[in-house]
Design an enzyme around this catalytic site. Structure first.
Site, PDB file in Angstrom:
ATOM      1  N   HIS A 181     -25.110   7.069   1.917  1.00  2.00           N
ATOM      2  CA  HIS A 181     -24.512   5.962   2.664  1.00  2.00           C
ATOM      3  C   HIS A 181     -24.387   6.260   4.158  1.00  2.00           C
ATOM      4  O   HIS A 181     -24.167   5.352   4.961  1.00  2.00           O
ATOM      5  CB  HIS A 181     -23.149   5.577   2.074  1.00  2.00           C
ATOM      6  CG  HIS A 181     -22.050   6.558   2.330  1.00  2.00           C
ATOM      7  ND1 HIS A 181     -21.624   7.477   1.388  1.00  2.00           N
ATOM      8  CD2 HIS A 181     -21.277   6.772   3.419  1.00  2.00           C
ATOM      9  CE1 HIS A 181     -20.634   8.192   1.886  1.00  2.00           C
ATOM     10  NE2 HIS A 181     -20.399   7.781   3.113  1.00  2.00           N
ATOM     11  N   ASP A 219     -25.677   9.115  -4.363  1.00  2.00           N
ATOM     12  CA  ASP A 219     -25.229   9.019  -2.975  1.00  2.00           C
ATOM     13  C   ASP A 219     -25.591  10.275  -2.207  1.00  2.00           C
ATOM     14  O   ASP A 219     -24.802  10.796  -1.417  1.00  2.00           O
ATOM     15  CB  ASP A 219     -23.729   8.753  -2.888  1.00  2.00           C
ATOM     16  CG  ASP A 219     -23.289   8.346  -1.477  1.00  2.00           C
ATOM     17  OD1 ASP A 219     -24.136   7.826  -0.734  1.00  2.00           O
ATOM     18  OD2 ASP A 219     -22.120   8.579  -1.125  1.00  2.00           O
ATOM     19  N   SER A 231     -18.000  12.473   5.366  1.00  2.05           N
ATOM     20  CA  SER A 231     -18.931  12.222   4.266  1.00  2.05           C
ATOM     21  C   SER A 231     -20.222  12.995   4.510  1.00  2.05           C
ATOM     22  O   SER A 231     -20.795  12.948   5.599  1.00  2.05           O
ATOM     23  CB  SER A 231     -19.242  10.728   4.169  1.00  2.05           C
ATOM     24  OG  SER A 231     -18.119   9.996   3.785  1.00  2.05           O
TER      25      SER A 231
END
Length: 471
Positions: free
Chosen positions: A110, A140, A217
């Site tokens: 993402h 992901d 992230s």
């Protein structure tokens, strides 16, 4: 002093009378004891994480991604030939980890999804354009590559052993805004968490209370040896801040994705079980004589699939995979998905009150029938829809149940009658005008020979829906 003079000869006497061989045997277990231990005093609590950070931080990078977005203007002005679509640049920031010294980097999908320009900033502030080698939305994870010539970059070794335990100390390291790294510490609060925000079972997350700051992230979750045990993915927080429950993708899955990308693969091939399973409820556990409701109850077997060849049968309960306890079907799916095709996995199974071990060969789901992807056009309810044949391979790719039955799967929606008719990606076309649809060829044949009146039956969310249309 007198008391010490009496004590020393007494201790010496005990030592002289003891069996030397017994003494050496008592010492051997102490040498192989695990190094994990709770802090015993205030001095231990004050020990620094600096050596771990010094080893791990140079391999953590900042990642920025940019994409050009066309923004439609107000339809009112378009009617007068005014208000042309405007273009603007959207960007995202995240972190990544260097896992190979030649410039291979792992991050979250993402962070770079849709990015047309990806830049990696190293810990020493040097910037490099990055190429996307592989993107896997289900886990992901994404793999990037930067060109550093003959230079060897610092790396974080991936720990895929799965030996981490609840209570182990961990550090979350990221470079969220390109202005410097952040380091937070905490413990592993749970393992094999299969609760995914998107409802997918592609991951069994490491849960931690180490704060995952915004932009972290894709950053590193490292243990006290300085090894990469997970890639930070997301955080659940009611306040919206970095304080909450963090989740990291385990090293085993990270290594699978990196190996696939390094080998030139564009798609991650996940082995499948070849069986439909369901959770073991308390009532089911009691009926099977189980003291704890855990594992995956086999409900159906795919003919000729890995489970069938391994000897699994309906009503079997899968308790372990390679000796690791399985809490639910999602755990079994992850254990299979993180293995490599061709590996032999040992399934611990409960059958009729007896425990047995079955050998299952990890295999990719079959693409039978062939995909045959097409865009339907013409005066029919499917105009503008992209459809494919439903197979175990397609079902696995899209996170669907391969036991949904025969039919044609809608994967995309374009402009056309299908969008206005209410069709959605994920719908399974089962019947048209009373005729069963078993393949894309069946659907194309019907829509090209009929016109005007249509009766369509689809499956959506496990429910059959029938509707009538006029085109």
């Amino acid at each position: 002093m007198r008391a010490y003079r009496v004590l020393i000869p007494f201790v010496a006497l005990l030592a002289a009378c003891s069996d030397p061989s017994a003494k050496s045997k008592a010492q051997i277990p102490q040498l192989v004891q695990p190094t994990r231990a709770a802090p015993g005093d205030s001095m231990t609590m004050k020990m620094s994480f600096a050596p771990v950070v010094k080893r791990a931080a140079p391999a953590v990078v900042n990642i920025s991604s940019k994409r050009l977005v066309r923004q439609q203007s107000d339809p009112f002005w378009q009617m007068f030939g005014m208000g042309a679509p405007r273009e603007r640049i959207e960007g995202s920031l995240g972190s990544g980890v260097i896992v190979r010294s030649d410039g291979v980097i792992i991050t979250n999908n993402h962070v770079v999804q849709g990015g047309q320009e990806i830049t990696v900033a190293l810990a020493d502030r040097r910037e490099f354009p990055a190429k996307l080698l592989l993107a896997d939305p289900r886990t992901d994870l994404a793999v990037l590559k930067i060109d550093v010539g003959s230079e060897r970059l610092p790396v974080l070794p991936i720990d895929d052993t799965g030996e981490a335990q609840v209570g182990d100390l961990v550090l979350a390291i990221g470079d969220p805004f390109g202005v410097g790294q952040t380091v937070t510490n905490g413990i592993i609060s749970a393992l094999n968490r299969t609760a995914d925000p998107n409802g997918d079972a592609a991951n069994a997350y490491i849960q931690t209370d180490a704060a995952i700051n915004p932009g972290n992230s894709g950053g590193a979750l490292v243990d006290m040896d300085g090894d990469l045990i997970g890639v930070n993915s997301f955080i659940l927080s009611r306040s919206g801040s970095s304080s909450g429950v963090g989740f990291a993708i385990p090293g085993a899955m990270v290594k699978r994705i990196v190996e696939t990308a390094a080998g030139g693969g564009q798609v991650v091939v996940r082995p499948w079980l070849g069986a439909r399973t369901q959770p073991v409820s308390g009532e089911i556990a009691r009926s099977l004589g189980m003291t704890i409701p855990s594992g995956a109850l086999v409900a159906d077997i795919w003919p000729g699939g890995p489970a069938a060849r391994a000897g699994l049968k309906p009503e079997d309960v899968i308790l372990t995979v390679d000796g690791k306890p399985m809490a639910d079907p999602a755990g079994v799916s992850y254990a299979l998905g993180s293995s490599r095709p061709g590996e032999i996995l040992k399934l611990g199974v409960l059958r009729d009150g007896a425990n047995l071990t079955l050998n299952l060969k990890a295999e990719a789901p079959p693409a039978t029938p062939a995909r045959d992807e097409r865009v339907i056009a013409g005066r029919n309810p499917f105009d503008g829809a992209t459809v494919v044949n439903l197979s175990p391979a397609v079902a696995d790719e899209l996170g669907l149940d391969p036991f949904s039955g025969k039919g044609v799967l809608v994967t995309k929606m374009g402009r056309g009658f299908a969008m206005n008719a209410g069709l959605r990606p994920g719908d399974i076309v089962r019947r048209v005008n009373g005729r069963d649809i078993n393949s894309v060829r069946d659907l194309v044949g019907i829509v090209s020979s009929n016109g005007g009146q249509w009766q369509v039956t689809i499956v959506r969310g496990g429910q059959e829906i029938t509707a009538n249309f006029r085109t």
